[in-house]
Structure formats: C-alpha cells, structure tokens
Design a protein around this motif. Structure first.
Motif, short mmCIF file in Angstrom:
data_model
loop_
_atom_site.label_atom_id
_atom_site.label_comp_id
_atom_site.label_asym_id
_atom_site.label_seq_id
_atom_site.Cartn_x
_atom_site.Cartn_y
_atom_site.Cartn_z
N LYS A 1 73.22 12.59 51.45
CA LYS A 1 73.02 13.50 52.59
C LYS A 1 74.32 13.72 53.35
N LEU A 2 75.23 12.74 53.26
CA LEU A 2 76.50 12.84 53.98
C LEU A 2 77.58 13.52 53.16
N GLN A 3 77.42 13.51 51.85
CA GLN A 3 78.40 14.16 50.97
C GLN A 3 77.65 14.84 49.83
N PRO A 4 76.94 15.92 50.11
CA PRO A 4 76.15 16.60 49.08
C PRO A 4 77.01 17.03 47.91
N GLY B 1 69.77 13.65 42.92
CA GLY B 1 69.19 12.65 43.80
C GLY B 1 68.15 11.75 43.16
N ARG B 2 67.78 12.05 41.91
CA ARG B 2 66.82 11.19 41.21
C ARG B 2 67.57 10.09 40.46
N GLY C 1 78.68 15.25 46.06
CA GLY C 1 79.76 14.31 45.81
C GLY C 1 81.15 14.87 46.04
N LYS C 2 81.25 16.05 46.67
CA LYS C 2 82.55 16.68 46.85
C LYS C 2 82.75 17.05 48.32
N GLY C 3 84.00 17.30 48.66
CA GLY C 3 84.32 17.65 50.03
C GLY C 3 84.34 16.42 50.92
N LEU C 4 84.68 16.64 52.18
CA LEU C 4 84.73 15.53 53.11
C LEU C 4 83.33 15.15 53.56
N PRO C 5 83.01 13.86 53.58
CA PRO C 5 81.68 13.45 54.04
C PRO C 5 81.54 13.65 55.54
#
Length: 223
Positions: free
Chosen positions: A156-159, A126-127, A161-165
């Motif tokens: 925050k919606l796709q921590p 996140g930085r 960068g993987k999986g469904l947001p």
C-alpha cells in the motif's frame, strides 16, 4: 561499528518514523545460530524493513545490478545495499539458482540469519504465489530452522514496487520456528522438497492473510 549498525543508527529513526513498523512474534527468532527467515514479497521496501526490525543481522541475496551502477549514485547504492546485508548474485544466468542456494548455505554455515522470499519475485497482485523449493533445500542441507514471516501493508505504501514509498504503517509478523529434521538426508527428493516448501508457504499464508495461488509468480507475470 559495522555498516549495518551505522545504517540502523543513521537511517533507523527516519525509517521507523516513515513506516512505523508494528512487529509481532520477534521472540520466535532464535538469539543465536543459523536461521532462515522465509516470507512473502510484496514490494521493494520489504528488504529495507526486514533488517530494521531484527536485532540480529539478516543477509539476503539481491540482483547484482544493485551494486554495479556507475558514478556516485552507483557507489552509494552499492554501499547501502551491501551494508544492509544484501549479497549480490547474478540470478539471471543459467546457474543463478545454484549460486543463490550456495550463497544461502554459506551464510547459514556461518551461524547467521538468511532471509529468503520463496516466491522468487514480488507478487504481481498482492496474492501469495507458489513457493520454489530452494527454501526446502536450504533447511534440509543445513539443519537451520525456518521462521516464517509476513509483510503486511508494504504494497500500500509502494504500489507496484516502484517509485518512492509514501509514509504509513506496516506490520511484520513472525511465526513459530519450523524444523524438518525428520527429512534428514532427503534434500534431493522432489516430493519431500515440495512438501516442506508447501508447509512453509501455508504458514506464510496464515500469517499474512493473503489469498494463495498455486502457480509461480513468474508465470503469472509472463501471462
């Protein structure tokens, strides 16, 4: 109707409902001519949201593996990603950086918008990490202005960068256009390239509010 227009018409309402993008400073993007959009990279959906909130088509490079999959899924992925402006490039080879640079130059020489993440990869935490100087090479080679931008909230919606947001609100903030004509003819001077890159990253940091880390994200991921 172009594929981008079709995708915006079909998927745009769904994506807007899901991500409810708040856009600030869109008037800073020139209405015509070559433009470089340079911003932070938090997660995979950044590249879905950026074309959605821009009136003009945005082209960007992506991993060629996104368009080389087999079967129906592979064909659908290739259709989607190339439709939203992704240009597949093998970035893992020894000449990956050169191929990416030349791809961006072609887009800009055609008077289009080229989107780029100067960090070179998604932030691992996140930085905001040190920018690579390809962004500086592009603006000095082509004379295209750089419009810095910040993605806020996509991580925050796709921590990871993987999986469904998941649904939620994101903000896309565009800064004022930056031009570097004072450095004309100096696109091979490494000190100039670093100074230009750092100037752009300073603006991205200001827009995003992220903590800055003076090291490459790839090095942080490898640690």
């Amino acid at each position: 109707m172009s594929r981008l227009a079709l995708l915006k018409a079909v998927l745009g309402p769904f994506l807007r409902l899901m991500f409810r993008p708040r856009v600030e400073g869109a008037e800073n993007i020139p209405g015509s001519g070559p433009v470089i959009l340079a911003g932070n990279h938090l997660t995979f959906i950044d590249s879905m949201i950026l074309p959605l909130v821009c009136d003009r088509p945005v082209y960007f490079i992506g991993k060629d593996e996104y368009v080389t999959g087999k079967g129906l899924k592979g064909r659908l992925m290739a259709w989607f990603f190339t439709g939203v402006g992704m240009i597949p490039v093998d970035r893992d080879g020894g000449r990956g950086g050169v191929a990416a640079l030349m791809t961006g130059k072609r887009v800009l020489d055609d008077g289009q918008i080229f989107g780029i993440y100067p960090e070179g990869t998604r932030s691992p935490d996140g930085r905001l990490y040190r920018g690579r100087t390809g962004i500086a090479r592009l603006t000095l080679m082509t004379g295209a202005p750089v419009v810095p931008f910040a993605m806020i909230g996509t991580d925050k919606l796709q921590p990871g960068g993987k999986g469904l947001p998941r649904p939620g609100r994101v903000t896309v903030r565009f800064g004022e256009a930056m031009e570097f004509s004072r450095y004309d003819g100096m696109d091979r001077d490494r000190y100039v390239l670093r100074a230009v890159t750092d100037s752009v990253m300073t603006e991205v940091m200001r827009l995003s509010g992220q903590e800055y880390v003076d090291m490459y994200a790839t090095k942080a991921k490898a640690a």
